[in-house]
Design a protein around this motif. Structure first.
Motif, PDB file in Angstrom:
ATOM      1  N   ILE A   1      47.322  40.147  42.102  1.00 28.19           N
ATOM      2  CA  ILE A   1      46.384  41.031  42.791  1.00 28.19           C
ATOM      3  C   ILE A   1      46.722  41.026  44.279  1.00 28.19           C
ATOM      4  O   ILE A   1      46.838  39.951  44.882  1.00 28.19           O
TER       5      ILE A   1
ATOM      6  N   ARG B   1      40.471  43.861  46.843  1.00 32.91           N
ATOM      7  CA  ARG B   1      41.715  44.138  46.138  1.00 32.91           C
ATOM      8  C   ARG B   1      42.279  45.418  46.724  1.00 32.91           C
ATOM      9  O   ARG B   1      41.536  46.359  46.996  1.00 32.91           O
TER      10      ARG B   1
ATOM     11  N   GLU C   1      45.504  36.361  39.544  1.00 38.16           N
ATOM     12  CA  GLU C   1      44.120  36.745  39.235  1.00 38.16           C
ATOM     13  C   GLU C   1      43.218  35.509  39.095  1.00 38.16           C
ATOM     14  O   GLU C   1      42.051  35.535  39.480  1.00 38.16           O
TER      15      GLU C   1
ATOM     16  N   ALA D   1      45.564  41.273  47.832  1.00 38.77           N
ATOM     17  CA  ALA D   1      44.214  41.035  48.345  1.00 38.77           C
ATOM     18  C   ALA D   1      44.201  40.843  49.856  1.00 38.77           C
ATOM     19  O   ALA D   1      45.209  40.452  50.460  1.00 38.77           O
TER      20      ALA D   1
END
Ligand code: ATP
Ligand code: MG
Length: 183
Positions: free
Chosen positions: A2, A160, A52, A4
């Protein structure tokens, strides 16, 4: 994985003020990819790609990092560009007010992320709201009417980021309140 980052969101009204500023800047600066108002934010820390399974633990540590910090009173200040207006890659608007506390908060967030293996930021923190980006670094003309606006940040948001040709899409994953009462 992800992609981020941690940021302060901005009140809806302030995004409107900034959208009006972007309209004025657009007239003088073609070839800049302007940020959509709904995507505007003040980045505290770019995490890059994280597994994740790290989201929940990082979120918990962000709560701990943010907890002692007081809400931040910030005002919009002048326009600027990174690395500079003669060869701009990023066009931004700065902030004034509780910038010292903002810097400490960014440092605490950086430390919290470092405990999860995310590389520490080496550059000094310079709080700004990105308004536009240039693929080819170019001269920009920022001599437009200054923006006026203020806001109080009461939380930090773990977002995200999903990149696509149509522009980045940001989704809030977690919010940590700034609960501190003093200092
Ligand atoms: P795009 O990359 O398509 O222009 P974007 O920059 O908005 O979109 P991301 O690259 O995911 O989307 O970045 C998310 C936020 O983190 C943005 O505010 C961006 O300016 C900031 N950011 C991205 N990379 C870094 C970095 N290496 N260091 C510091 N901040 C960064
Ligand atoms: Mg980017």
């Amino acid at each position: 994985m992800i992609r981020a980052f941690v940021a302060l969101d901005l009140p809806y009204e302030l995004k409107g003020t900034l959208a009006a500023a972007v309209e004025r800047l657009t007239e003088r600066n073609r070839g800049v990819r302007w940020v959509r108002p709904e995507g505007m934010h003040l980045t505290l820390k770019f995490l890059g790609d994280i597994p994740e399974t790290d989201v929940q633990p990082i979120a918990g540590d962000l709560d701990v990092a943010a907890g002692p910090c007081s809400p931040l009173r910030l005002r919009l200040s002048g326009f600027g560009a990174f690395p500079g207006p003669k060869k701009a890659r990023v066009v931004w608007v700065g902030v004034s007010g509780d910038t010292e506390a903002l810097g400490s908060l960014a440092k605490r967030v950086d430390e919290a992320c470092a405990s999860h293996g995310i590389p520490r930021e080496r550059r000094p923190f310079a709080g700004h709201i990105t308004l536009g980006r240039l693929r080819v670094p170019s001269v920009v003309d920022l001599r437009v009417e200054p923006v006026q606006g203020a806001f109080v940040a009461e939380e930090i948001v773990l977002y995200r980021s999903e990149l696509s040709p149509g522009g980045a899409r940001y989704t809030p994953l977690h919010k940590s309140r700034l609960k501190g009462t003093g200092g």
